[in-house]
Design an enzyme around this catalytic site. Sequence first.
Site, mmCIF file in Angstrom:
data_model
loop_
_atom_site.group_PDB
_atom_site.id
_atom_site.type_symbol
_atom_site.label_atom_id
_atom_site.label_comp_id
_atom_site.label_asym_id
_atom_site.label_seq_id
_atom_site.Cartn_x
_atom_site.Cartn_y
_atom_site.Cartn_z
ATOM 1 N N HIS A 81 -1.762 0.795 8.928
ATOM 2 C CA HIS A 81 -0.076 2.152 8.920
ATOM 3 C C HIS A 81 -0.257 3.020 8.109
ATOM 4 O O HIS A 81 -0.019 3.950 8.178
ATOM 5 C CB HIS A 81 0.721 0.356 8.175
ATOM 6 C CG HIS A 81 2.016 0.818 8.069
ATOM 7 N ND1 HIS A 81 2.568 0.419 8.970
ATOM 8 C CD2 HIS A 81 1.892 2.059 6.685
ATOM 9 C CE1 HIS A 81 4.022 0.566 7.755
ATOM 10 N NE2 HIS A 81 3.491 1.240 6.526
ATOM 11 N N GLU A 82 -1.339 2.845 6.802
ATOM 12 C CA GLU A 82 -1.377 3.781 5.360
ATOM 13 C C GLU A 82 -1.633 5.206 6.916
ATOM 14 O O GLU A 82 -1.811 6.148 6.110
ATOM 15 C CB GLU A 82 -2.303 3.485 4.721
ATOM 16 C CG GLU A 82 -1.218 2.804 3.688
ATOM 17 C CD GLU A 82 0.607 2.612 3.740
ATOM 18 O OE1 GLU A 82 1.153 3.141 3.884
ATOM 19 O OE2 GLU A 82 0.558 0.996 3.878
ATOM 20 N N HIS A 107 0.266 7.144 8.871
ATOM 21 C CA HIS A 107 1.591 8.209 7.608
ATOM 22 C C HIS A 107 1.192 9.414 7.252
ATOM 23 O O HIS A 107 1.391 10.421 6.621
ATOM 24 C CB HIS A 107 2.134 7.420 6.498
ATOM 25 C CG HIS A 107 3.150 6.216 6.223
ATOM 26 N ND1 HIS A 107 4.118 6.589 7.175
ATOM 27 C CD2 HIS A 107 2.601 5.016 6.016
ATOM 28 C CE1 HIS A 107 4.723 5.753 6.740
ATOM 29 N NE2 HIS A 107 4.367 4.216 6.115
ATOM 30 N N GLU A 123 8.686 4.963 8.450
ATOM 31 C CA GLU A 123 8.419 3.878 8.831
ATOM 32 C C GLU A 123 7.754 3.233 10.145
ATOM 33 O O GLU A 123 7.207 1.908 10.329
ATOM 34 C CB GLU A 123 8.963 2.718 7.537
ATOM 35 C CG GLU A 123 9.462 3.036 6.364
ATOM 36 C CD GLU A 123 7.582 3.102 5.771
ATOM 37 O OE1 GLU A 123 7.168 2.455 6.725
ATOM 38 O OE2 GLU A 123 7.323 3.913 4.666
ATOM 39 N N ALA A 125 1.001 -1.713 -0.275
ATOM 40 C CA ALA A 125 -0.025 0.004 -0.641
ATOM 41 C C ALA A 125 0.287 1.132 -0.038
ATOM 42 O O ALA A 125 1.753 1.185 0.426
ATOM 43 C CB ALA A 125 -0.850 0.093 0.609
ATOM 44 N N GLU A 130 0.674 5.853 1.164
ATOM 45 C CA GLU A 130 0.014 6.408 2.069
ATOM 46 C C GLU A 130 -0.213 8.203 1.197
ATOM 47 O O GLU A 130 -0.091 8.246 1.755
ATOM 48 C CB GLU A 130 1.191 6.361 3.025
ATOM 49 C CG GLU A 130 2.356 7.277 3.480
ATOM 50 C CD GLU A 130 3.312 6.295 2.595
ATOM 51 O OE1 GLU A 130 3.267 5.243 2.712
ATOM 52 O OE2 GLU A 130 4.735 6.895 3.521
HETATM 53 ZN ZN LIG Z 1 4.410 2.713 5.955
#
Ligand SMILES: [Zn+2]
Length: 1059
Positions: free
Chosen positions: A480-481, A484, A503, A445, A447
């Site tokens: 996670h995305e 970000h 990250e 994926a 972001e």
């Molecule tokens: Zn990432």
Amino acid sequence: MLPENLRMTSHWEEGPSQGSGPPNQTITFGKSQGCYMSRGATFLLVVFMLSGLVTTGLIVYYFAPYLTPASFKDSKKPVSASLIQPRKGDEETVRAPCRSSPDTTDEAMMTNEKLEEPAAEVIIRLTTETSLSSVDLPSSGRKNTTEKSIVTSIPLISSTTEAETSATEQTNRRLPRALKPLHYLVKLQPFINGNFSIIGHVEVEMEALEPTSNITLHMADIITRNETIMLRALDDPHGEDLKIRQHEYDNERQFYVAHLEQELQPGHKYLLSMEFLGYLNDHLRGFYRSSYTDADGTHKWLAATQFQSSDARRAFPCFDEPGFKATFEVYLAREENMTSISNMPIAETLPVTGQEGWLWDRYNTTVPMSTYLVAFIVSDFAHMNSTFMDHVLFKVWAREEALLQAQYSLDIGPRILSHYEMFFNVSFPLPKLDMIALPDFAYGAMENWGLVTYRETYMLYDPSISSMYNKERIAMVISHELAHQWFGNLVTPYWWEDIWLNEGFANFVEYIGVDYIEPSWRVKQRFVTQVMQEVLGLDSLGASHPVKTNIVNGDKITYKKGSSVIRMMNHFLTEATFRKGLSNYLDAFKYDNAEQDDLWRHLTEAAHEDGTLPDDLTVKIIMDTWTLQMGYPVIKVVRSPDGTSATVSQERFLMLRKENSTDTHEYRWWVPLTYTTEDDPNFNNTQAQVWMKDSEAQLTIPSLPSKEQWVIFNPQETGYYRVNYDDHNWELLIHQLFTNHRVISTINRAQIIDDAMNLAKAGHLSYRAALHLCTYLPREAEYLPWEAALNNFDFLKTMFSRTSGYGAFKSYLLDILVPLYDSVGFEDSVSDPLLDQYKRQKAVSWACKLDHPDCLYKASSLFAHWMNNPDNNSIPLNLKSTVYCYAIAQGDEAEWQFAWDQYLRSNVGSEKAKLLSALGCTKTVWLLTRYLEMAFTPSSGIRKQDSYTVFAVVASNEMGRALAWDFLHNEWDRVYTFFKNIVMNMIRVVSRSFNTKQQLSELLTFCEAHAQQLSSAELDVKQVIENVEINVAWMRAKHDMVVGWLEKNGYSSKLRSHK
Ligand SMILES: [Zn+2]
């Protein structure tokens, strides 16, 4: 990369009369007025260059006619389709680990490995000298030897891809700092249903920070024409164009340089504009094309972008570094039956003048942002909206047939986003957020700000087909995305060496997001086994590297060690201080760039305010020892004879200590020491009780209980280190596990197992203690300790699998495992808590792995039932991977063929992935050979992006390993040419079980023979070799020891003698 043919040579002046070119278009290589070269000269030049290239085996990627938007008429077929042909063999590519956190569980698809882009490109370096001086130009052209500029740039494909571009090369490509971009206007018209060309126009508003007489920006795979390049001083009342003395195209560094006749002055603003021609490539980077087949069998095209880390320059000329933030005003032209999306909402839609059926979508200007986060998509996808948030319009997009599978993402996305607003104490600044599932996507994926892109398997969930693991992965990747959007998008590293901050944070915060929406999953607890224990393994190599590194795209160290040390910091600072410092940092650097020291400063301020760090200690002092040096310590706790005090020492934990190591660095860390004791067990205090300095090799801890009572260091395993004890304390811990293991927290049971097994592997602890400790497991009901144990048994199983001791080892493991297998059963229950479902999945998969007859029988029966009723798959969703694999392993061609047919039929990404992996489980050698060949054969039905997955499953199969190793030898040239970026992973997976001197020597010979081609992966090569050295050393020093322990405890592989 060689086009199918070189028909393009006849097309550069092709008009619409020949069918598909736009009207009145000519390609003009050269400046037509006041000219450098006439068209005829240009023609001859190009023919000459082309023939030269052909004869020398070099290939021009493509030529396309230069088109200006204004004169565009036949918009449906802009350029001859044959002009820019899709080339055979470069369909789909996958590279680098997903942007989201990599993962490994039994079901984990191989996407967590670096699946990299096959690159069949050939370097073409057309220097100024070769392109001009080698051509005898006719008199109508002016051969200007002092004019360094080549008159047009020819799009070149470098042989190197970003993923493998060395850090040095990256640095060499950095731009001068004299200019700062402020605002871009980007207009793009991609011919998705034509020949994939893109007509582009860009205007960059810049401010001069220093006097400079050149403008340098990034550009790759783009054709421009010098006379379209204009420069204006914005604060000049006369508005006259500034003269560009010379245009320079530095293909190697991907620079365009305008050399000016006069200097630009600091404080003044300028506008550079140009028109250009781009191309929707099929390399899954830059602005690229993707396709899918809809329910009616119609082949549909779409266009999408992937810019991180440095591919925005392939879509439009720009200052393509994260440190150059600017605002963007985007225009995307689309056919009226399609939709476009970008980072911001559409401001207005306007007709494209003179082009019926085409519309311009003009987007609102973005907030200041880095180029790598810009995104464009043009597709015919459908979408659903969420009204959960009042200030953010949240949408999910997918192929129309798959849209319903996006429901779960739509449910959780807005909830996670608004939770983060609270967590970071900073609102999401954009009015909308789109998430889209793409059929072809290089990463897991990405972001992009306001337009997050996903691989289908990481956004689409079908509750009737996919497993809970698939659902969890989707939640984690989305979480996670969205993290970000703050960490990375709002505040961005100046340069990629700080990518670990992006990250590491996203990898840490994703657990917070998922814990919020699915608290029953207890994901925070599982961070320990999923992230920390895995990376402690990798980081115990001599050939590890610091988290702050120049690896542009990051690796497991970046993601997993990054997030582990952030978690450690979260605990030693306390949650409240950590969040306060974080929120202050985000607020101070929003829309700007920062580096790790900036974060340390804000966290230190918060810590001193709150009194969670002593005044003379800063976060930087502590964290530099964890981020700037590689590895981590093992803390050795040796208690005094009466037990009431302990000497604690630190030493770098290395799996293999090499006599001849040249590393003279003295590895020491600032270690937050935490501990609890049997007389007052408290596993919740995770703030440092004692700081061990990086100047201290050892210290004494007083006030411990008497020697009859254990101590446990590192409660909740929040510290990024291992703990070893004296023998007596180990005995106390083992005794506790056997009498009442629940006294010790679940995470610490997993910690004790993982530490003990790794300490034994490295020779710090006897296997007698470690294996004895593990025999408490049949009493263990929690998933986490089991997961930690099985991850470690996996190494032992791999070492034993071809030794005579395997029988004894298998009996020992089955004795531990069968009670669990019997207790969880084979029946899946989706209403069970998630970790109970995982426990069942693990128990079943290991029982089958150890040839437990009941497991194998059930797997075959369930699969046979499905074969008899192909439209009714009643296999429990969570057990599909195991059932498919072991049914195929026990079956023959019929089972294999059935699974293959189902693979082709399935329309659900996760189901396809499971079948693809299971097909590699067959024990029939010719089927494995055929499967391996299919993986590297175009049009076999296996997409190129899945080639590595197939290779990996075959290489991991006992029957397939030798085939895979032979394949790598025999087919090296072909594999290297077409799958350059996955070869390192192929070597890694095939050598994983190598444990003899002979195999080590074969590996060394192989790496030596291909040293030049592997030169960009030097560290990976070292790691692979070190891993095999560890295996060989283990076999020599530990194997017999383990066999001895097994025999002593009643497990023997020896043939019973006849009496
Ligand atoms: Zn990432």
